[in-house]
Motif scaffolding. Structure first.
Motif, short mmCIF file in Angstrom:
data_model
loop_
_atom_site.label_atom_id
_atom_site.label_comp_id
_atom_site.label_asym_id
_atom_site.label_seq_id
_atom_site.Cartn_x
_atom_site.Cartn_y
_atom_site.Cartn_z
N ASN A 1 -8.22 -3.84 3.10
CA ASN A 1 -7.18 -2.94 3.61
C ASN A 1 -7.45 -2.59 5.07
O ASN A 1 -8.58 -2.65 5.53
N LYS B 1 -1.87 -7.64 3.12
CA LYS B 1 -3.23 -7.12 3.27
C LYS B 1 -4.25 -8.25 3.34
O LYS B 1 -4.01 -9.39 2.93
N ASP C 1 8.06 2.58 6.36
CA ASP C 1 7.18 1.61 5.70
C ASP C 1 6.00 1.24 6.60
O ASP C 1 4.87 1.06 6.11
N ASP D 1 0.85 -1.19 0.00
CA ASP D 1 0.00 0.00 0.00
C ASP D 1 0.88 1.24 0.00
O ASP D 1 1.99 1.22 0.54
N SER E 1 2.16 1.98 5.34
CA SER E 1 1.29 0.82 5.10
C SER E 1 0.32 0.58 6.24
O SER E 1 -0.37 -0.45 6.25
#
Length: 395
Positions: free
Chosen positions: A395, A244, A234, A145, A238
């Motif tokens: 998500n 995910k 990161d 993401d 994310s």
């Protein structure tokens, strides 16, 4: 080092009919003055978390009872209700000891810690072209993401182990043990699960077993997988998600429990809850193919992997999996002859005439995962069309 576990696994999984390679291997163990198995450095995982977590309340199935008709009759309601309600269960007393389980984690770590990066690249799988998980997936292949790519390595091999030239030098001495372990998973864990699921739908006990033949064309695979720690940047970009939310696309996933907590399932109330580590237990879940075969009675539960709790951050996370898929030619249509489905109704994701084979679904999902362009939904999740079905990513 206990060498007898491999012999017992070979004997049990082949049901007394060992192939020539295994006979030679085990025979060499018996006739040597000082029997040995190949050396693998000891893999020592971190301790289990002491954090106060919101754990998922999943059924625990005692497999010590699965070997008799009476035992299967006793276990069927718990397996049926667990896979119908949650799509996930724990299994204990599956027949392998903690040291035997630990040996397979030692071997799994060889695939990552003992293989040079250049050699890993030589055995990297080409998922997009082949639709096969066969060899390495290296880090940063999947998009997670917001521009963040994964920090996951895994090594996959077909359940039959032999016959593919995908093994780095460091793993080659362990192929007999990997074969034995794959067979143990297949015959002593997967097949009993499939029998319980069939009984739970009031179907003939062997109906799903007959779709999962060890020697048939198909891509059930043994996976060794390592998650590496990520940068704070990161993690922020994310939202701490390492993999995910998704459903597996096979029939049954068998995960050998390990102590670094990171796996979550999406509960019916919309909350993500953690999967607890139980020493030498299995975490077993339904995949899309079994959801299709069961007419939606067994649920492919959404799950994801996230940053571990505070007392485990910075640790690598090593996993060993057995991803079961039906034989390639099996068409994934509901078993409408089930009296259970006739009472509760069938939930179809695709019309029976358009239902994919296992091979079609496998190739489409393997080639696309983590690399395809996804359509953003109004609820913030994503989706794509594969093998005639809508596949959602959470998500």
């Amino acid at each position: 080092m206990d060498i007898s576990w491999a012999m017992r696994m070979y004997a049990r999984s082949f049901r007394g009919a060992l192939d020539c390679r295994c006979i030679l291997y085990l025979g060499s163990l018996n006739i040597m003055p000082a029997p040995t198995i190949p050396y693998a450095p000891r893999y020592v995982p971190g301790p289990a978390t002491k954090e106060d977590m919101d754990w998922a309340d999943l059924p625990i199935i005692d497999f010590s009872k699965v070997g008799t008709p009476e035992g299967r009759a006793e276990l069927t309601p718990a397996m049926r209700d667990g896979m119908h309600t949650h799509g996930f269960v724990y299994i204990i007393n599956h027949g392998l000891t903690q040291p035997q389980r630990d040996r397979m984690f030692d071997i799994a770590d060889v695939a990552f810690a003992q293989v040079p990066e250049d050699e890993k690249k030589q055995f990297t799988a080409n998922f997009k072209e082949t639709g096969l998980y066969s060899g390495y997936k290296l880090r940063q292949y999947w998009h997670i993401d917001n521009g963040v790519r994964d920090q996951i390595e895994h090594f996959n091999t077909n359940r039959q182990i032999y016959g593919r030239d995908i093994y780095p030098k460091a793993l080659q001495p362990f192929l007999p043990e990997m074969r034995a372990f794959a067979e143990y998973n297949h015959y002593n864990i997967l097949h009993p699960i499939l029998r319980l699921l069939a009984l739970g739908m009031e179907l003939p006990e062997e109906i799903f077993v007959d779709m999962h033949k060890f020697e048939a064309p198909g891509e059930t695979w043994l996976r060794m997988m390592k998650y590496y720690p990520r940068s704070e940047e990161d993690e922020t970009n994310s939202k701490n998600v390492w993999l995910k939310g998704h459903t597996d696309f096979g029939t049954i996933t068998i995960l050998w429990s390990q102590p670094v907590t990171a796996l979550q399932i999406l509960s019916h109330d919309g909350k993500w809850r953690w999967i607890r580590h139980i020493d030498n237990a299995l975490v077993v879940n339904i995949g899309d193919a079994m959801e299709l075969l069961s007419g939606g009675f067994y649920k492919g539960t959404i799950h994801r992997v996230v940053q571990p709790p505070a007392d485990q951050r910075g640790r690598e996370r090593l996993g060993v999996f057995y991803f079961a898929l039906a034989d390639d030619g099996v068409r994934l249509v509901p078993r409408v002859e089930s009296p259970v489905l006739q009472r509760v109704g069938v939930q179809r994701r695709v019309a029976d005439g358009d239902a994919p084979t296992m091979e079609t679904l496998r190739r489409a999902r393997t080639a696309a995962y983590g690399t395809s362009t996804l359509k953003r939904r109004a609820d913030g999740h994503e989706e794509e069309e594969l093998a005639g079905m809508t596949v959602k990513h959470f998500n």
